[in-house]
Motif scaffolding. Structure first.
Motif, PDB file in Angstrom:
ATOM      1  N   GLU A 198       4.273   1.476   4.573  1.00  0.00           N
ATOM      2  CA  GLU A 198       5.512   0.748   4.278  1.00  0.00           C
ATOM      3  C   GLU A 198       6.724   1.651   4.497  1.00  0.00           C
ATOM      4  O   GLU A 198       6.710   2.832   4.137  1.00  0.00           O
ATOM      5  CB  GLU A 198       5.497   0.252   2.834  1.00  0.00           C
ATOM      6  CG  GLU A 198       6.739  -0.504   2.417  1.00  0.00           C
ATOM      7  CD  GLU A 198       6.876  -1.865   3.074  1.00  0.00           C
ATOM      8  OE1 GLU A 198       7.922  -2.514   2.892  1.00  0.00           O
ATOM      9  OE2 GLU A 198       5.925  -2.305   3.772  1.00  0.00           O
ATOM     10  N   THR A 312      -1.791  -1.667  -8.593  1.00  0.00           N
ATOM     11  CA  THR A 312      -0.943  -2.859  -8.686  1.00  0.00           C
ATOM     12  C   THR A 312      -0.578  -3.192 -10.127  1.00  0.00           C
ATOM     13  O   THR A 312       0.548  -3.606 -10.421  1.00  0.00           O
ATOM     14  CB  THR A 312      -1.662  -4.058  -8.038  1.00  0.00           C
ATOM     15  OG1 THR A 312      -2.029  -3.709  -6.703  1.00  0.00           O
ATOM     16  CG2 THR A 312      -0.749  -5.273  -8.001  1.00  0.00           C
ATOM     17  N   ARG A 334       3.563   1.368   0.185  1.00  0.00           N
ATOM     18  CA  ARG A 334       2.967   0.051   0.292  1.00  0.00           C
ATOM     19  C   ARG A 334       4.042  -1.020   0.113  1.00  0.00           C
ATOM     20  O   ARG A 334       5.062  -0.789  -0.528  1.00  0.00           O
ATOM     21  CB  ARG A 334       1.884  -0.146  -0.772  1.00  0.00           C
ATOM     22  CG  ARG A 334       0.672   0.772  -0.602  1.00  0.00           C
ATOM     23  CD  ARG A 334      -0.174   0.345   0.582  1.00  0.00           C
ATOM     24  NE  ARG A 334      -1.423   1.089   0.642  1.00  0.00           N
ATOM     25  CZ  ARG A 334      -1.610   2.211   1.344  1.00  0.00           C
ATOM     26  NH1 ARG A 334      -0.595   2.714   2.044  1.00  0.00           N
ATOM     27  NH2 ARG A 334      -2.784   2.805   1.364  1.00  0.00           N
ATOM     28  N   GLU A 337       2.356  -7.029   1.098  1.00  0.00           N
ATOM     29  CA  GLU A 337       1.018  -7.392   1.556  1.00  0.00           C
ATOM     30  C   GLU A 337      -0.069  -6.636   0.809  1.00  0.00           C
ATOM     31  O   GLU A 337      -1.161  -7.161   0.586  1.00  0.00           O
ATOM     32  CB  GLU A 337       0.889  -7.140   3.068  1.00  0.00           C
ATOM     33  CG  GLU A 337       1.735  -8.054   3.930  1.00  0.00           C
ATOM     34  CD  GLU A 337       1.507  -7.817   5.401  1.00  0.00           C
ATOM     35  OE1 GLU A 337       0.608  -7.008   5.732  1.00  0.00           O
ATOM     36  OE2 GLU A 337       2.203  -8.437   6.220  1.00  0.00           O
ATOM     37  N   GLN A 338       0.211  -5.402   0.448  1.00  0.00           N
ATOM     38  CA  GLN A 338      -0.788  -4.594  -0.259  1.00  0.00           C
ATOM     39  C   GLN A 338      -0.608  -4.626  -1.770  1.00  0.00           C
ATOM     40  O   GLN A 338      -1.520  -4.238  -2.505  1.00  0.00           O
ATOM     41  CB  GLN A 338      -0.724  -3.137   0.225  1.00  0.00           C
ATOM     42  CG  GLN A 338      -0.983  -2.932   1.711  1.00  0.00           C
ATOM     43  CD  GLN A 338       0.261  -3.095   2.564  1.00  0.00           C
ATOM     44  OE1 GLN A 338       1.380  -2.970   2.075  1.00  0.00           O
ATOM     45  NE2 GLN A 338       0.063  -3.400   3.837  1.00  0.00           N
TER      46      GLN A 338
END
Length: 369
Positions: A198, A312, A334, A337-338
């Motif tokens: 990213e 996350t 990131r 999407e991740q």
């Protein structure tokens, strides 16, 4: 040179009236020169450490004189004595990986960038003044913009002498130590961010405004032609270190292949930023003894792993359920999407909140290792 030649010459010199003292001086000089010529013809069969030399294809690339594609050669990095014990409860900063009690002979180290090497001038891609031994400083009221309830506290002053690095097992001199946790009793932890998938421009703003110190470990094949993005982060005072060319699992790979992965990324970072990386992180945290040999050959002083990882849904710990002084934290470049829809800046805000909630601030890893 034949022995009869000098003997006849000296006899003639004596008969023609040369003082004997001058004749003896001349004889000594000739014999010394002959001995030096004989010594110079001895073949060189190994490195200065007595270890086998690398294949010619690697040696020619890694050990040639400096060129625009290679770091300059220099002196051997200093070696630090092992730490006798960790600084407090739960300390597990170093790992011993010598299964049989000793590592094999170490391949020679390639050229090190010496402290006296002149970096490119400020305002170019060089180190400039941004990478002095201190953490970045942010704006005093920027924390509100990024969803924090208080600013990031300035870290303690860097130690005058970096902590001694060792392993929990018998010290193996000549190979880089492996660190998950820095030996310190200060309420400071260290953020590291990997890969480079990213490239969120807002993260550059966030890092600048918060004064966020971190160390990036970059992988070439996910960055492509976008090193300029990471140069912006580097100019804020955040070092760019080595995470291989293509992010393979190095454990089990041949020595030559590991050298290509590590030295190849070292060369790219030198070309892009004008500085040679001194820290190395193996992809996935997977390595073997050959990895340590290859990292040492490519100039790495320390192999950096981690004790906590930003996922996350928050921090995950290698052991225990909270941060400890000196912990190294892993995060990644990131995007949504991740990160299940979160942005890079959302993830960093969550990480800073978690660090602050446990009473820690963030230091600059290179000030300690």
């Amino acid at each position: 040179m034949h022995a009869s030649g000098p003997k006849i010459t000296y006899v003639m010199m004596i008969r023609t009236g040369f003082p004997r003292c001058l004749v003896l001086v001349g004889a000594a000089a000739v014999l010394t020169a002959c001995g030096s010529l004989g010594a110079a013809t001895e073949p060189h069969t190994g490195s200065r450490h007595g270890a086998p030399m690398p294949p010619a294809s690697l040696a020619s690339r890694l050990d040639d004189p400096p060129s625009p594609s290679q770091p300059p050669s220099g002196q051997e990095p200093e070696r630090r004595p092992p730490a006798s014990s960790g600084p407090g409860e739960g300390y597990e900063g170093y790992e011993g990986e010598a299964r049989d009690g000793a590592f094999p002979d170490v391949p020679p180290r390639s050229g090190d960038a010496s402290a006296s090497a002149s970096p490119p001038a400020a305002g170019t891609s060089g180190t400039g003044s941004a990478l002095s031994r201190s953490a970045p400083v942010g704006a005093s009221d920027a924390y509100r913009r990024w969803g924090l309830d208080r600013p990031l506290e300035r870290p303690p002053a860097p130690p005058a002498v970096k902590p001694a690095l060792g392993r929990s097992g018998p010290q193996q001199w000549g190979l880089p130590p492996i660190v998950r946790q820095v030996p310190t009793d200060q309420r400071v932890v260290f953020v590291t961010i990997d890969d480079g998938i990213e490239k969120d421009p807002r993260f550059v703003e966030q890092a600048r405004e918060l004064g966020l110190p971190f160390t990036a470990f970059l992988t070439d094949n996910v960055i492509g032609d976008h090193y300029d993005y990471f140069d912006q982060l580097r100019r804020l005072g955040n070092p760019m270190e080595n995470h291989t060319l293509t992010h393979p699992s190095l454990a089990g790979m041949a020595y030559d292949d590991q050298v290509r992965e590590i030295c190849g990324q070292r060369d790219i970072l030198w070309n892009r930023f004008g500085q040679q990386p001194r820290l190395f992180r193996p992809p996935f945290g997977e390595y073997d003894e050959t990895t340590l040999q290859a990292a040492d050959f490519c100039g790495a002083r320390t192999v950096v792993l981690w004790r906590a990882e930003m996922e996350t849904h928050g921090l995950a710990y290698r052991s225990g359920d909270h941060l400890l002084p000196g912990d190294i934290i892993l995060a990644h470049f990131r995007g949504p999407e991740q990160l299940e829809g979160q942005s890079m800046t959302d993830m960093i805000t969550g990480l800073v909140r978690a660090i602050q909630a446990q009473g820690f601030t963030i230091g600059r890893l290179e000030d300690y290792v």
